[in-house]
Scaffold this motif. Structure first.
Motif, mmCIF file in Angstrom:
data_model
loop_
_atom_site.group_PDB
_atom_site.id
_atom_site.type_symbol
_atom_site.label_atom_id
_atom_site.label_comp_id
_atom_site.label_asym_id
_atom_site.label_seq_id
_atom_site.Cartn_x
_atom_site.Cartn_y
_atom_site.Cartn_z
ATOM 1 N N VAL A 189 0.008 -5.378 0.805
ATOM 2 C CA VAL A 189 -0.323 -4.390 0.239
ATOM 3 C C VAL A 189 0.096 -2.966 1.030
ATOM 4 N N SER A 190 0.615 -2.123 0.242
ATOM 5 C CA SER A 190 1.227 -0.775 0.863
ATOM 6 C C SER A 190 0.415 0.366 0.593
ATOM 7 N N TYR A 191 0.526 1.282 1.569
ATOM 8 C CA TYR A 191 -0.035 2.778 1.111
ATOM 9 C C TYR A 191 0.726 3.683 1.761
ATOM 10 N N GLN A 192 1.081 4.808 0.930
ATOM 11 C CA GLN A 192 1.919 5.639 1.358
ATOM 12 C C GLN A 192 3.480 5.281 2.170
ATOM 13 N N GLY A 193 4.015 4.179 1.295
ATOM 14 C CA GLY A 193 5.143 3.792 1.839
ATOM 15 C C GLY A 193 5.226 2.665 2.965
ATOM 16 N N ARG A 194 4.171 2.455 3.664
ATOM 17 C CA ARG A 194 3.916 1.447 4.658
ATOM 18 C C ARG A 194 3.204 0.294 4.353
ATOM 19 N N ILE A 195 3.373 -0.635 4.762
ATOM 20 C CA ILE A 195 2.478 -2.138 4.575
ATOM 21 C C ILE A 195 1.284 -1.780 5.305
ATOM 22 N N VAL A 196 0.113 -1.975 4.766
ATOM 23 C CA VAL A 196 -0.948 -1.891 5.550
ATOM 24 C C VAL A 196 -1.760 -3.156 5.728
ATOM 25 N N GLY A 197 -1.591 -4.209 5.146
ATOM 26 C CA GLY A 197 -2.117 -5.423 5.279
ATOM 27 C C GLY A 197 -1.761 -6.343 4.147
ATOM 28 N N SER A 198 -2.565 -7.243 3.963
ATOM 29 C CA SER A 198 -2.519 -8.541 2.807
ATOM 30 C C SER A 198 -3.729 -8.554 2.071
ATOM 31 N N SER A 199 -3.417 -8.595 0.558
ATOM 32 C CA SER A 199 -4.798 -8.686 -0.226
ATOM 33 C C SER A 199 -5.377 -10.094 -0.127
ATOM 34 N N LEU A 200 -4.932 -11.094 0.880
ATOM 35 C CA LEU A 200 -5.456 -12.273 1.015
ATOM 36 C C LEU A 200 -5.919 -12.418 2.689
ATOM 37 N N LEU A 201 -5.883 -11.469 3.162
ATOM 38 C CA LEU A 201 -6.537 -11.561 4.555
ATOM 39 C C LEU A 201 -7.410 -10.376 5.135
ATOM 40 N N GLY A 202 -8.502 -10.817 5.364
ATOM 41 C CA GLY A 202 -9.497 -9.823 5.725
ATOM 42 C C GLY A 202 -9.044 -8.948 6.833
ATOM 43 N N GLN A 203 -9.553 -7.701 7.256
ATOM 44 C CA GLN A 203 -9.259 -6.932 8.418
ATOM 45 C C GLN A 203 -10.240 -6.211 9.009
ATOM 46 N N GLY A 204 -10.543 -5.782 10.118
ATOM 47 C CA GLY A 204 -11.815 -5.107 10.404
ATOM 48 C C GLY A 204 -11.537 -3.592 10.127
ATOM 49 N N PHE A 205 -12.878 -2.998 9.440
ATOM 50 C CA PHE A 205 -13.066 -1.605 9.188
ATOM 51 C C PHE A 205 -14.205 -1.188 10.137
ATOM 52 N N THR A 206 -13.956 -0.275 10.747
ATOM 53 C CA THR A 206 -15.425 0.197 11.563
ATOM 54 C C THR A 206 -15.650 1.601 11.105
ATOM 55 N N GLY A 207 -16.676 2.082 11.427
ATOM 56 C CA GLY A 207 -17.011 3.594 11.139
ATOM 57 C C GLY A 207 -17.777 3.637 9.919
ATOM 58 N N PRO A 208 -18.683 4.633 9.814
ATOM 59 C CA PRO A 208 -19.597 4.757 8.555
ATOM 60 C C PRO A 208 -18.658 5.172 7.183
ATOM 61 N N GLU A 209 -17.640 5.637 7.362
ATOM 62 C CA GLU A 209 -16.762 6.254 6.271
ATOM 63 C C GLU A 209 -15.966 4.970 5.420
ATOM 64 N N TRP A 210 -16.116 3.759 6.139
ATOM 65 C CA TRP A 210 -15.340 2.708 5.499
ATOM 66 C C TRP A 210 -16.313 1.495 4.794
#
Length: 195
Positions: free
Chosen positions: A51-72
């Protein structure tokens, strides 16, 4: 005796030829063919569903990743040491294990407190890790209880955030396999694009 050596030499030579041919076919040609088919027919999956965002790979749609903070939107808990794919796996704790029961109880209270909902409204996927510990999806129910928190933290209308959740909810595979689900990474990237 000479006849036996000649027969042995012929068999050895045939074995060496078979080894060379099979090595070329199964060790070189077959892997190249499978790789070519993967790149031509299944390019996204063969390359890790990146998965890319603004031209950079930020993860995979098949693997979870941690998001912290109330805005996520938060993912399922991970038994994989902070979503580390190299240590993928479950906790192996049974449903009656006191440690698992204590962890689930603590997580349920925390999720309820963070999202301002009663503990009875907290779905199972909010408090239990998946078998791999890397599940990228949450249930629509878990996403729904997070809508108000995320909207408040981002200064957005909760109806707009709820609409975004609905737009990112995937149905059952082939209409009957599995459960509806929401990919957390893709949802959070869509949130980020809202501004």
């Amino acid at each position: 005796m000479t006849h036996q050596i000649t027969a042995f030499a012929r068999q050895a030579l045939a074995a060496v030829r078979a080894l060379v041919v099979l090595t070329i076919v199964l060790g070189l040609l077959y892997p190249l063919l499978v790789t070519a088919i993967g790149q031509l027919a299944f390019r996204d999956q063969a390359n890790g569903s990146r998965v890319s965002y603004q031209g950079r790979i930020v993860g995979s749609s098949l693997l979870g990743q941690g998001f912290t903070g109330p805005e996520w939107f938060h993912p399922r808990p991970s038994a994989a040491d902070g979503y580390d794919a190299s240590v993928s796996g479950g906790s192996n704790l049974g449903p009656a294990n006191p440690e698992l029961l204590r962890t689930v109880t603590e997580r349920r209270a925390q999720v309820a407190r963070e999202n301002g909902v009663p503990e009875s409204a907290v779905p199972a996927d909010a408090v239990t890790a998946s078998g791999s510990g890397l599940d990228p999806h949450i249930s629509p129910e878990y996403a729904a209880i997070q809508v108000n928190r995320v909207a408040r933290a981002r200064g957005l209308d909760p109806a707009r955030v709820a609409q975004l959740v609905r737009a990112h909810t995937q149905g059952r595979l082939l209409g009957f396999l599995g459960e509806p689900r929401v990919n957390v990474l893709e949802l959070n990237l869509a949130l980020e694009q809202l501004g």
